[in-house]
Design an enzyme around this catalytic site. Structure first.
Site, PDB file in Angstrom:
ATOM      1  N   ARG A   7       6.507  -4.035   4.764  1.00  0.00           N
ATOM      2  CA  ARG A   7       6.692  -4.939   3.731  1.00  0.00           C
ATOM      3  C   ARG A   7       7.856  -4.726   2.804  1.00  0.00           C
ATOM      4  NH1 ARG A   7       5.360  -5.387  -1.793  1.00  0.00           N
ATOM      5  NH2 ARG A   7       4.650  -7.581  -2.456  1.00  0.00           N
ATOM      6  N   SER A  46      -2.844 -12.707   1.557  1.00  0.00           N
ATOM      7  CA  SER A  46      -3.106 -12.361   0.465  1.00  0.00           C
ATOM      8  C   SER A  46      -3.694 -13.260  -0.543  1.00  0.00           C
ATOM      9  CB  SER A  46      -1.634 -11.715  -0.116  1.00  0.00           C
ATOM     10  OG  SER A  46      -1.208 -10.565   0.390  1.00  0.00           O
ATOM     11  N   LYS A  52       2.835  -5.313  -9.051  1.00  0.00           N
ATOM     12  CA  LYS A  52       2.364  -6.622  -8.730  1.00  0.00           C
ATOM     13  C   LYS A  52       2.118  -7.334 -10.172  1.00  0.00           C
ATOM     14  CE  LYS A  52       0.536  -6.767  -4.578  1.00  0.00           C
ATOM     15  NZ  LYS A  52       0.928  -7.742  -3.586  1.00  0.00           N
TER      16      LYS A  52
END
Lengths: 258, 247
Positions: free
Chosen positions: B68, B137, B165
């Protein structure tokens, strides 16, 4: 309940979580009215017991396929070969590529022959069918069927037509923990509370025939089942309170005037 | 299971190109059994090469890695994935790539991880076929329900507060996780502020595993960090297995 709370398998979506059958009704008209009252969107038909020749009167004339999704079943098949042939026949006459796969192992109990069932599942998945196998309430078998490509697993609550309800909720619970495909209780439901219990456990749907068709008033029972499935689902989603041995007062006592 | 040797850049025939795909290890390593899913972020590794941190994480027992690195070009990702694949596969783990279906199809990458802004999972499934894994997600019940159409597992969060996040909104908490669990049968991995001290609660609330970025990427001892989280996951599963709800 959220609009999105739908039963999904193989990319198809259904608002109703109740699947109904077409056998044992006193007559076609009461069957039609019961289907209507049940709110079901999927109707299962025994391929070997239905007249596929549409030039004559057939049970199929009484199912509006614009409204209901037909789910052909292989009831009455005792080997994988018979069941496979039956499913292929149903697809060839244009009924559906869905199949509720039944391979029966014993005439008295109508319990499935799991070995044959698994073989038939593998073959039919390869043939491009959407396979919904009727199986025991056995978590190991459920997993094997899922791995073989079943679009859902359909454990029995009790023997077909017995009306004994959900005999082993703990097994159904374990199947629910491990299955990644929808779990639809198939067989055993005798009355509305049985259907509600299946849904409260977290099942994705309930399939029944005799419970409705064999009731004194099939139309009224169909309506009861519609409410039971809905109520059970709502209760499951709502998240029930834990069971406790002792009371807890309905009105909290904190802050009360002494 | 080692395809580092077979996997060379100079493959000539289409047959050879297709070969590694049959060797995807996804069947032996299903998401429900991962326990811990580690996402990469090479900006957090304190100067260590990503390969080193990933290898350490694998030594700690991780079964699934998601590449990622959203800022990298397709070519740079391709090259990085080529270096990571032999490392991941030699440890019998799986490698997924964030968002890039094209890259997954180019290399023997085991799956793709989709965001809500990615292609819909059902379309990704059409492109990727039945064997590659698709993760999605999700942040809401609705998103999780939608993801069922194509996905193999979902990553739900952010459960707790986490700097990495923070941009995705405030934490959704464990109650949301319980709610999503009631709606979907897909494996759920909890993400967002996951540590060894809260992973067990996440499992007890109904997730099959947890996922994290900084807990591993930024750790001085990534292998140790992984071991601690996996230990917590195991204890969470043990609590769940002992819990008998009267029916």
């Amino acid at each position: 309940m959220e609009k999105s709370d739908v039963l999904t398998f193989a990319g198809r979506r259904f608002r109703s979580r109740l699947i109904v059958g077409t056998g044992k009704y006193p007559d076609y008209l009461s069957m039609q009215r019961a289907h209507d009252a049940s709110g079901a969107e999927i109707v299962t038909v025994a391929v070997r017991r239905v007249n596929l020749d549409r030039t004559q009167e057939s049970l199929l004339d009484y199912i509006d396929t614009k409204r209901y999704t037909l789910l052909p079943n292989t009831a009455g098949c005792y080997t994988a070969e018979e069941a496979i042939k039956t499913a292929i026949l149903a697809r060839e006459v244009g009924l559906s590529d869905l199949v509720k796969l039944e391979v029966i192992g014993d005439q008295r109990t109508l319990f499935p022959d799991n070995e044959e069932l698994l073989n038939a599942t593998r073959v039919l998945v390869k043939e491009g069918f959407v396979v919904l196998p009727y199986t025991n309430d056995d978590p190991v078998m459920a997993k094997k069927l899922e791995d073989a490509g079943a679009a859902a697993v359909m454990p029995l609550g009790a023997p077909i037509g017995s009306g004994l309800g959900i005999r082993n909720p703990y097994n159904i619970k374990i199947i629910l923990e491990t299955a990644r495909v929808p779990v639809i209780v198939d067989a055993g439901v005798g009355t509305a509370s049985d259907a509600a219990i299946a849904m409260e456990l977290g099942c994705d749907g309930v399939l029944m025939n005799t419970g409705i068709a064999g009731a004194k008033d099939p139309v009224a029972m169909a309506e009861a089942m519609r409410h039971a499935v809905l109520a059970g689902r709502l209760a499951y989603l709502a998240g029930r309170i834990p069971k406790k041995l002792y009371a807890t007062a309905s009105s909290p006592l904190e802050g009360m005037i002494e | 299971m080692v395809y580092g040797s077979r996997f060379t850049v100079d493959r000539k025939s289409h047959r050879a190109l297709a070969r590694p795909i049959r060797e995807l290890s996804t069947v032996n390593c299903p998401p429900a059994s991962w326990g811990f899913y580690v996402l990469t972020d090479r900006s957090l590794t304190k100067g260590r090469p990503l390969e080193v941190v990933v290898d350490a994480a694998l030594q700690g027992g991780v079964n699934a890695i998601q590449l990622r690195e959203k800022d990298l070009s397709a070519r740079a990702l391709y090259e990085l994935a080529q270096r990571l694949l032999p490392i991941v596969h030699s440890r019998r783990a799986v490698l997924l790539v964030n968002d890039r279906i094209d890259l997954a199809l180019t290399l023997p990458i085991d799956g793709v991880h989709l965001a809500q802004t990615s292609l819909p999972p059902v379309e990704a499934r059409r492109l990727l076929g039945p064997r590659r894994l698709i993760g999605v997600s999700c942040h809401t019940v609705q998103e999780a329900i939608e993801a069922q159409n194509g996905a193999d597992f979902i990553v739900l969060g952010p459960l707790f507060f986490t700097p990495s996040k923070a941009a995705y909104g405030s934490p959704i908490g464990l109650e949301r996780l319980r709610e999503v669990r009631r709606h979907v049968r897909l494996p759920i991995l909890g993400i967002g502020g996951i540590t060894a001290s809260n992973a067990a609660q996440v499992i007890e609330a109904g997730a099959e595993g947890v996922a994290a970025i900084s807990a591993v990427m930024a750790a001085d001892d990534p292998a140790g960090a992984v071991r601690d989280v996996l230990h917590a996951v195991k204890s969470g599963l043990a609590v769940r297995a002992r819990r008998v709800e009267p029916l």
